[in-house]
Structure formats: structure tokens, C-alpha cells
Design a protein around this motif. Structure first.
Motif, PDB file in Angstrom:
ATOM      1  N   GLU A  17     -12.129   5.351  16.947  1.00  0.00           N
ATOM      2  CA  GLU A  17     -11.408   6.266  17.836  1.00  0.00           C
ATOM      3  C   GLU A  17      -9.937   6.273  17.425  1.00  0.00           C
ATOM      4  N   PRO A  18      -9.323   7.450  17.304  1.00  0.00           N
ATOM      5  CA  PRO A  18      -7.891   7.497  16.984  1.00  0.00           C
ATOM      6  C   PRO A  18      -7.081   6.839  18.091  1.00  0.00           C
ATOM      7  N   MET A  19      -6.150   5.963  17.707  1.00  0.00           N
ATOM      8  CA  MET A  19      -5.323   5.272  18.694  1.00  0.00           C
ATOM      9  C   MET A  19      -3.895   5.785  18.681  1.00  0.00           C
ATOM     10  N   ARG A  20      -3.303   5.851  17.488  1.00  0.00           N
ATOM     11  CA  ARG A  20      -1.914   6.288  17.392  1.00  0.00           C
ATOM     12  C   ARG A  20      -1.545   6.539  15.950  1.00  0.00           C
ATOM     13  N   VAL A  21      -0.373   7.084  15.772  1.00  0.00           N
ATOM     14  CA  VAL A  21       0.184   7.312  14.450  1.00  0.00           C
ATOM     15  C   VAL A  21       1.303   6.297  14.269  1.00  0.00           C
ATOM     16  N   VAL A  22       1.317   5.623  13.120  1.00  0.00           N
ATOM     17  CA  VAL A  22       2.340   4.606  12.846  1.00  0.00           C
ATOM     18  C   VAL A  22       3.065   4.940  11.558  1.00  0.00           C
ATOM     19  N   SER A  23       4.220   4.355  11.377  1.00  0.00           N
ATOM     20  CA  SER A  23       4.977   4.539  10.139  1.00  0.00           C
ATOM     21  C   SER A  23       4.244   3.851   8.992  1.00  0.00           C
ATOM     22  N   TRP A  24       4.557   4.245   7.768  1.00  0.00           N
ATOM     23  CA  TRP A  24       3.914   3.593   6.622  1.00  0.00           C
ATOM     24  C   TRP A  24       4.312   2.118   6.554  1.00  0.00           C
ATOM     25  N   GLN A  25       5.517   1.782   7.025  1.00  0.00           N
ATOM     26  CA  GLN A  25       5.959   0.385   7.016  1.00  0.00           C
ATOM     27  C   GLN A  25       5.091  -0.451   7.963  1.00  0.00           C
ATOM     28  N   LYS A  26       4.844   0.081   9.179  1.00  0.00           N
ATOM     29  CA  LYS A  26       3.999  -0.621  10.143  1.00  0.00           C
ATOM     30  C   LYS A  26       2.574  -0.741   9.600  1.00  0.00           C
ATOM     31  N   ALA A  27       2.106   0.313   8.929  1.00  0.00           N
ATOM     32  CA  ALA A  27       0.759   0.282   8.335  1.00  0.00           C
ATOM     33  C   ALA A  27       0.649  -0.852   7.313  1.00  0.00           C
ATOM     34  N   LEU A  28       1.665  -1.000   6.463  1.00  0.00           N
ATOM     35  CA  LEU A  28       1.636  -2.089   5.474  1.00  0.00           C
ATOM     36  C   LEU A  28       1.643  -3.453   6.148  1.00  0.00           C
ATOM     37  N   VAL A  29       2.448  -3.612   7.198  1.00  0.00           N
ATOM     38  CA  VAL A  29       2.504  -4.893   7.912  1.00  0.00           C
ATOM     39  C   VAL A  29       1.132  -5.226   8.493  1.00  0.00           C
ATOM     40  N   LEU A  30       0.497  -4.261   9.143  1.00  0.00           N
ATOM     41  CA  LEU A  30      -0.839  -4.504   9.711  1.00  0.00           C
ATOM     42  C   LEU A  30      -1.841  -4.886   8.631  1.00  0.00           C
ATOM     43  N   TRP A  31      -1.741  -4.232   7.479  1.00  0.00           N
ATOM     44  CA  TRP A  31      -2.637  -4.507   6.361  1.00  0.00           C
ATOM     45  C   TRP A  31      -2.386  -5.907   5.807  1.00  0.00           C
ATOM     46  N   PHE A  32      -1.113  -6.250   5.584  1.00  0.00           N
ATOM     47  CA  PHE A  32      -0.781  -7.580   5.056  1.00  0.00           C
ATOM     48  C   PHE A  32      -1.174  -8.693   6.025  1.00  0.00           C
ATOM     49  N   GLN A  33      -1.131  -8.392   7.331  1.00  0.00           N
ATOM     50  CA  GLN A  33      -1.532  -9.380   8.342  1.00  0.00           C
ATOM     51  C   GLN A  33      -3.042  -9.511   8.452  1.00  0.00           C
ATOM     52  N   GLY A  34      -3.774  -8.664   7.749  1.00  0.00           N
ATOM     53  CA  GLY A  34      -5.232  -8.722   7.782  1.00  0.00           C
ATOM     54  C   GLY A  34      -5.841  -8.173   9.061  1.00  0.00           C
ATOM     55  N   LYS A  35      -5.078  -7.379   9.816  1.00  0.00           N
ATOM     56  CA  LYS A  35      -5.575  -6.847  11.087  1.00  0.00           C
ATOM     57  C   LYS A  35      -6.349  -5.546  10.919  1.00  0.00           C
ATOM     58  N   VAL A  36      -6.231  -4.905   9.753  1.00  0.00           N
ATOM     59  CA  VAL A  36      -6.862  -3.600   9.545  1.00  0.00           C
ATOM     60  C   VAL A  36      -7.548  -3.548   8.196  1.00  0.00           C
ATOM     61  N   GLU A  37      -8.470  -2.600   8.096  1.00  0.00           N
ATOM     62  CA  GLU A  37      -8.991  -2.232   6.785  1.00  0.00           C
ATOM     63  C   GLU A  37      -8.463  -0.836   6.487  1.00  0.00           C
ATOM     64  N   VAL A  38      -8.153  -0.581   5.241  1.00  0.00           N
ATOM     65  CA  VAL A  38      -7.629   0.722   4.853  1.00  0.00           C
ATOM     66  C   VAL A  38      -8.803   1.606   4.468  1.00  0.00           C
ATOM     67  N   LEU A  39      -8.878   2.784   5.114  1.00  0.00           N
ATOM     68  CA  LEU A  39      -9.967   3.719   4.846  1.00  0.00           C
ATOM     69  C   LEU A  39      -9.544   4.829   3.880  1.00  0.00           C
ATOM     70  N   GLU A  40      -8.274   5.233   3.951  1.00  0.00           N
ATOM     71  CA  GLU A  40      -7.742   6.292   3.089  1.00  0.00           C
ATOM     72  C   GLU A  40      -6.321   5.909   2.677  1.00  0.00           C
ATOM     73  N   TYR A  41      -5.894   6.407   1.531  1.00  0.00           N
ATOM     74  CA  TYR A  41      -4.555   6.114   1.028  1.00  0.00           C
ATOM     75  C   TYR A  41      -3.763   7.400   0.770  1.00  0.00           C
ATOM     76  N   HIS A  42      -2.435   7.291   0.908  1.00  0.00           N
ATOM     77  CA  HIS A  42      -1.534   8.344   0.444  1.00  0.00           C
ATOM     78  C   HIS A  42      -1.432   8.204  -1.072  1.00  0.00           C
ATOM     79  N   SER A  43      -0.874   9.197  -1.740  1.00  0.00           N
ATOM     80  CA  SER A  43      -0.681   9.096  -3.192  1.00  0.00           C
ATOM     81  C   SER A  43       0.590   8.327  -3.545  1.00  0.00           C
ATOM     82  N   ALA A  44       1.403   7.978  -2.550  1.00  0.00           N
ATOM     83  CA  ALA A  44       2.670   7.278  -2.775  1.00  0.00           C
ATOM     84  C   ALA A  44       2.470   5.760  -2.775  1.00  0.00           C
TER      85      ALA A  44
END
Length: 177
Positions: A17-44
């Protein structure tokens, strides 16, 4: 390609379920903390001294987070802006978040609390013009009476159907015209 500062990531609950939109910086922090799995990536990519990281576009929480119930909306700057529809409550003009400030209806110097009923979105010009006065004393009536929202339409405000990144579309329930 979009400028990196404008890249955002869609955060999904573990139930997709969609929860919210976050900045790319917050997305990286969540990923590095192991709290999320990445389903899609930007080209940047973001770069550190030794590595580069492709920026996440869609993230899914690994643990389910229960959505907040009515009346439990967290009081914070972003949620005040969302409640007020990114609109200055004095002049009525709409602004990006970076051009808005939070204004105490009853100034803090007059013991005005920092809560839903006393804080509104204001553009910098109106906030400075109102200064350390109440709206009545400044002759600047509020557009709407502030109060605690029962809910916030975060995704509807942050995601315009006309500007949905293509890789987000499968995760959003968008009306098809």
C-alpha cells in the motif's frame, strides 16, 4: 533527466500500500538501515568517495507499519503544509514548501502554543508583515481556522496523476479516464 534535488521515492508498506513520498536522501537512509527493499530505481546515482549508489524510486518496508488512525496525525512542519494545501493562510497564495514558514497565530511571546490550533502556513512576506502580533492586531485575517486534521491526503497532494513517474504507476491505484 530530472535534477537530483527533485527526485523523490515512493514508500510502500510491506503490504504494497502506498504510504508516502520521501526524498531520495531519506530513501537511501532507509535502504542503508535495512528497513526497506528497493523495487524500482531512478537512473541517477549518488556517489561517495569509494562507491556509487543507484537512487531508489520505489521502496517497500520489510515490516508492516499500521497506518495512523483518525485523530493521530503527527504534528510537524510537513503535515501543517499539507493540511493548509501549501497555501499561505493570510494572502491565499500557494507556494512550494521551501517558500513557506510556520506562523504562530497567537505569537509564542504571548504564550501561543505550538500545536495544530495555533500554527498555520505562511509565506515569508506575510509572516514578516504580521510580525509579533495576532491576525486581528495585524489586520490580516486567517483564510481558515486552524485545527487538528483527522487525516491527511498526503499521496493525493504529493502525486499528481499527470506527473506520476512511470515506474510508480503499477503501485498506485490511479483512476483510468
Amino acid at each position: 533527466m530530472k535534477h537530483m534535488s527533485s527526485l523523490r521515492s515512493l514508500l510502500l508498506n510491506s503490504s504494497y500500500e502506498p504510504m508516502r513520498v520521501v526524498s531520495w536522501q531519506k530513501a537511501l537512509v532507509l535502504w542503508f538501515q535495512g528497513k526497506v527493499e528497493v523495487l524500482e530505481y531512478h537512473s541517477a546515482f549518488a556517489r561517495s568517495v569509494h562507491r556509487r549508489f543507484q537512487l531508489p524510486s520505489v521502496l517497500r518496508l520489510k515490516s508492516y507499519v499500521r497506518p495512523r488512525t483518525a485523530g493521530a496525525v503527527r504534528f510537524c512542519r510537513e503535515n501543517v503544509y499539507i493540511r493548509d494545501n501549501y497555501t499561505c493562510q493570510y494572502c491565499g497564495n500557494r507556494f512550494p514548501a521551501k517558500a513557506l514558514t510556520l506562523d504562530h497565530v497567537v505569537p509564542a511571546s504571548q504564550n501561543g502554543p505550538k500545536d495544530w490550533k495555533n500554527i498555520v502556513s505562511a509565506c515569508r512576506d506575510c509572516n514578516q508583515r504580521k510580525a509579533n502580533r495576532t491576525p486581528n492586531k495585524a489586520n490580516m485575517p486567517l483564510l481558515t481556522e486552524p485545527g487538528a486534521p483527522g487525516w491527511l491526503p498526503t499521496l493525493q497532494l504529493e502525486i499528481s496523476e499527470d506527473h506520476v513517474p512511470p515506474d510508480w504507476a503499477p503501485y498506485l491505484r490511479l483512476s483510468t479516464g
